[in-house]
Design a protein around this motif. Structure first.
Motif, PDB file in Angstrom:
ATOM      1  N   ALA A 134      25.723  84.501  32.323  1.00  0.00           N
ATOM      2  CA  ALA A 134      24.864  84.063  31.228  1.00  0.00           C
ATOM      3  C   ALA A 134      25.696  83.381  30.142  1.00  0.00           C
ATOM      4  O   ALA A 134      26.823  83.796  29.855  1.00  0.00           O
ATOM      5  N   SER A 135      25.139  82.348  29.541  1.00  0.00           N
ATOM      6  CA  SER A 135      25.885  81.564  28.545  1.00  0.00           C
ATOM      7  C   SER A 135      26.294  82.394  27.330  1.00  0.00           C
ATOM      8  O   SER A 135      27.292  82.102  26.692  1.00  0.00           O
ATOM      9  N   PHE A 136      25.553  83.438  27.015  1.00  0.00           N
ATOM     10  CA  PHE A 136      25.905  84.286  25.872  1.00  0.00           C
ATOM     11  C   PHE A 136      27.012  85.275  26.197  1.00  0.00           C
ATOM     12  O   PHE A 136      27.615  85.867  25.307  1.00  0.00           O
ATOM     13  N   ASN A 137      27.321  85.461  27.477  1.00  0.00           N
ATOM     14  CA  ASN A 137      28.268  86.479  27.912  1.00  0.00           C
ATOM     15  C   ASN A 137      29.690  85.917  27.935  1.00  0.00           C
ATOM     16  O   ASN A 137      30.272  85.687  28.994  1.00  0.00           O
ATOM     17  N   HIS A 138      30.251  85.715  26.767  1.00  0.00           N
ATOM     18  CA  HIS A 138      31.594  85.137  26.653  1.00  0.00           C
ATOM     19  C   HIS A 138      32.661  86.066  27.235  1.00  0.00           C
ATOM     20  O   HIS A 138      33.610  85.595  27.863  1.00  0.00           O
ATOM     21  N   GLU A 139      32.489  87.359  27.055  1.00  0.00           N
ATOM     22  CA  GLU A 139      33.437  88.327  27.619  1.00  0.00           C
ATOM     23  C   GLU A 139      33.441  88.233  29.149  1.00  0.00           C
ATOM     24  O   GLU A 139      34.497  88.218  29.780  1.00  0.00           O
ATOM     25  N   GLY A 140      32.249  88.141  29.733  1.00  0.00           N
ATOM     26  CA  GLY A 140      32.146  88.005  31.186  1.00  0.00           C
ATOM     27  C   GLY A 140      32.738  86.702  31.670  1.00  0.00           C
ATOM     28  O   GLY A 140      33.450  86.659  32.675  1.00  0.00           O
ATOM     29  N   GLU A 141      32.466  85.619  30.960  1.00  0.00           N
ATOM     30  CA  GLU A 141      33.011  84.324  31.351  1.00  0.00           C
ATOM     31  C   GLU A 141      34.540  84.336  31.312  1.00  0.00           C
ATOM     32  O   GLU A 141      35.199  83.836  32.233  1.00  0.00           O
ATOM     33  N   ASP A 142      35.113  84.925  30.272  1.00  0.00           N
ATOM     34  CA  ASP A 142      36.576  85.044  30.191  1.00  0.00           C
ATOM     35  C   ASP A 142      37.131  85.876  31.340  1.00  0.00           C
ATOM     36  O   ASP A 142      38.160  85.531  31.938  1.00  0.00           O
ATOM     37  N   PHE A 143      36.439  86.957  31.662  1.00  0.00           N
ATOM     38  CA  PHE A 143      36.828  87.833  32.768  1.00  0.00           C
ATOM     39  C   PHE A 143      36.878  87.042  34.078  1.00  0.00           C
ATOM     40  O   PHE A 143      37.864  87.105  34.823  1.00  0.00           O
ATOM     41  N   TYR A 144      35.836  86.280  34.359  1.00  0.00           N
ATOM     42  CA  TYR A 144      35.785  85.510  35.603  1.00  0.00           C
ATOM     43  C   TYR A 144      36.843  84.403  35.623  1.00  0.00           C
ATOM     44  O   TYR A 144      37.459  84.157  36.663  1.00  0.00           O
ATOM     45  N   HIS A 145      37.068  83.757  34.491  1.00  0.00           N
ATOM     46  CA  HIS A 145      38.124  82.734  34.426  1.00  0.00           C
ATOM     47  C   HIS A 145      39.479  83.341  34.782  1.00  0.00           C
ATOM     48  O   HIS A 145      40.254  82.747  35.543  1.00  0.00           O
ATOM     49  N   LYS A 146      39.771  84.509  34.256  1.00  0.00           N
ATOM     50  CA  LYS A 146      41.048  85.183  34.540  1.00  0.00           C
ATOM     51  C   LYS A 146      41.182  85.532  36.019  1.00  0.00           C
ATOM     52  O   LYS A 146      42.285  85.623  36.542  1.00  0.00           O
ATOM     53  N   MET A 147      40.044  85.687  36.693  1.00  0.00           N
ATOM     54  CA  MET A 147      40.066  86.002  38.123  1.00  0.00           C
ATOM     55  C   MET A 147      40.120  84.750  38.986  1.00  0.00           C
ATOM     56  O   MET A 147      40.089  84.836  40.205  1.00  0.00           O
ATOM     57  N   GLY A 148      40.168  83.582  38.371  1.00  0.00           N
ATOM     58  CA  GLY A 148      40.298  82.344  39.128  1.00  0.00           C
ATOM     59  C   GLY A 148      39.015  81.560  39.331  1.00  0.00           C
ATOM     60  O   GLY A 148      39.014  80.529  40.009  1.00  0.00           O
ATOM     61  N   TYR A 149      37.920  82.018  38.761  1.00  0.00           N
ATOM     62  CA  TYR A 149      36.661  81.288  38.871  1.00  0.00           C
ATOM     63  C   TYR A 149      36.653  80.148  37.864  1.00  0.00           C
ATOM     64  O   TYR A 149      37.238  80.243  36.793  1.00  0.00           O
ATOM     65  N   ARG A 150      35.976  79.055  38.237  1.00  0.00           N
ATOM     66  CA  ARG A 150      35.883  77.924  37.321  1.00  0.00           C
ATOM     67  C   ARG A 150      34.459  77.394  37.317  1.00  0.00           C
ATOM     68  O   ARG A 150      33.708  77.576  38.289  1.00  0.00           O
ATOM     69  N   VAL A 151      34.099  76.755  36.240  1.00  0.00           N
ATOM     70  CA  VAL A 151      32.754  76.205  36.095  1.00  0.00           C
ATOM     71  C   VAL A 151      32.642  74.963  36.959  1.00  0.00           C
ATOM     72  O   VAL A 151      33.457  74.048  36.854  1.00  0.00           O
ATOM     73  N   MET A 152      31.624  74.931  37.800  1.00  0.00           N
ATOM     74  CA  MET A 152      31.369  73.766  38.651  1.00  0.00           C
ATOM     75  C   MET A 152      30.172  72.968  38.135  1.00  0.00           C
ATOM     76  O   MET A 152      30.156  71.756  38.211  1.00  0.00           O
ATOM     77  N   THR A 153      29.160  73.650  37.673  1.00  0.00           N
ATOM     78  CA  THR A 153      27.984  73.000  37.101  1.00  0.00           C
ATOM     79  C   THR A 153      27.520  73.841  35.917  1.00  0.00           C
ATOM     80  O   THR A 153      27.874  75.015  35.802  1.00  0.00           O
ATOM     81  N   LYS A 154      26.713  73.249  35.077  1.00  0.00           N
ATOM     82  CA  LYS A 154      26.081  73.982  33.987  1.00  0.00           C
ATOM     83  C   LYS A 154      24.589  73.697  34.048  1.00  0.00           C
ATOM     84  O   LYS A 154      24.182  72.557  34.210  1.00  0.00           O
ATOM     85  N   THR A 155      23.810  74.731  33.931  1.00  0.00           N
ATOM     86  CA  THR A 155      22.372  74.577  33.867  1.00  0.00           C
ATOM     87  C   THR A 155      21.975  74.550  32.402  1.00  0.00           C
ATOM     88  O   THR A 155      22.384  75.418  31.634  1.00  0.00           O
ATOM     89  N   MET A 156      21.202  73.563  32.043  1.00  0.00           N
ATOM     90  CA  MET A 156      20.775  73.430  30.658  1.00  0.00           C
ATOM     91  C   MET A 156      19.253  73.497  30.618  1.00  0.00           C
ATOM     92  O   MET A 156      18.574  73.050  31.552  1.00  0.00           O
ATOM     93  N   THR A 157      18.724  74.078  29.573  1.00  0.00           N
ATOM     94  CA  THR A 157      17.282  74.146  29.409  1.00  0.00           C
ATOM     95  C   THR A 157      16.890  73.697  28.007  1.00  0.00           C
ATOM     96  O   THR A 157      17.683  73.747  27.080  1.00  0.00           O
ATOM     97  N   LYS A 158      15.649  73.290  27.906  1.00  0.00           N
ATOM     98  CA  LYS A 158      15.068  72.915  26.619  1.00  0.00           C
ATOM     99  C   LYS A 158      13.679  73.535  26.578  1.00  0.00           C
ATOM    100  O   LYS A 158      12.847  73.283  27.456  1.00  0.00           O
ATOM    101  N   ARG A 159      13.430  74.345  25.599  1.00  0.00           N
ATOM    102  CA  ARG A 159      12.126  74.993  25.479  1.00  0.00           C
ATOM    103  C   ARG A 159      11.134  73.984  24.918  1.00  0.00           C
ATOM    104  O   ARG A 159      11.372  73.386  23.879  1.00  0.00           O
ATOM    105  N   VAL A 160      10.007  73.778  25.619  1.00  0.00           N
ATOM    106  CA  VAL A 160       9.011  72.813  25.181  1.00  0.00           C
ATOM    107  C   VAL A 160       7.666  73.463  24.865  1.00  0.00           C
ATOM    108  O   VAL A 160       6.744  72.794  24.443  1.00  0.00           O
ATOM    109  N   LYS A 161       7.577  74.754  25.093  1.00  0.00           N
ATOM    110  CA  LYS A 161       6.322  75.460  24.841  1.00  0.00           C
ATOM    111  C   LYS A 161       6.629  76.849  24.316  1.00  0.00           C
ATOM    112  O   LYS A 161       7.456  77.552  24.881  1.00  0.00           O
ATOM    113  N   ASP A 162       5.952  77.243  23.257  1.00  0.00           N
ATOM    114  CA  ASP A 162       6.151  78.609  22.717  1.00  0.00           C
ATOM    115  C   ASP A 162       5.085  79.540  23.108  1.00  0.00           C
ATOM    116  O   ASP A 162       4.159  79.595  23.559  1.00  0.00           O
TER     117      ASP A 162
END
Length: 162
Positions: A134-162
């Motif tokens: 999850a994009s908010f999970n910076h601790e998790g992202e750092d953990f995975y980077h240290k294990m050798g994982y890298r970002v290949m794609t990013k999913t982006m969203t835009k909320r259009v309805k409330d």
């Protein structure tokens, strides 16, 4: 230092696993309530879709970390053959979820669970391992980077309805 051990998930672990997954679902829902389902909805969906049976039937790899007879961590993964228009066909292992209870973080449990699932997935003749964080999970992202994982794609969203 607190001791723990990693083993395959067993049927008698499911009630404790359900409690642990509430922590995971709560963290997601509290961070992005418009994107993630509530912990109550997630529990209901897991029951309706027999997710716990999938963990136990051999189609997925599922491991828990135990400390003092308590389930304090969980990881699951699966292997799939991927056919894509933009990339070559390949056999890929996917890590579905990784959760370590708040009270047992930074003790090496996450790393041990990752080592176990990676070993299991690699034994199934895969070419790579993928996961989503999850994009908010910076601790998790750092953990995975240290294990050798890298970002290949990013999913982006835009909320259009409330």
């Amino acid at each position: 230092m607190q001791q723990f051990h990693i083993r395959r998930l067993r049927e008698e672990d499911i009630p404790s696993l359900k409690t642990l997954l509430v922590e995971l679902d709560t963290s997601h829902y509290e961070a992005e309530p418009n994107y993630y389902r509530s912990p109550e909805e997630m529990a209901q969906i897991r029951e309706e879709r027999n997710v716990f049976d999938c963990y136990l039937d051999g189609n997925m790899a599922a491991y828990i970390a135990c400390s003092n007879r308590q389930v304090v961590g969980f990881i699951s993964g699966i292997v799939r053959n991927i056919t894509s228009l933009i990339s070559p066909e390949k056999r890929v292992g996917f890590i579905n979820e990784l959760v370590v209870s708040d009270t047992h973080r930074n003790l090496g449990i996450g790393l041990s669970l990752m080592d176990k699932i990676e070993s299991d997935l690699c034994s199934q003749d895969i070419e790579e391992i993928g996961l989503t964080v999850a994009s908010f999970n910076h601790e998790g992202e750092d953990f995975y980077h240290k294990m050798g994982y890298r970002v290949m794609t990013k999913t982006m969203t835009k909320r259009v309805k409330d």
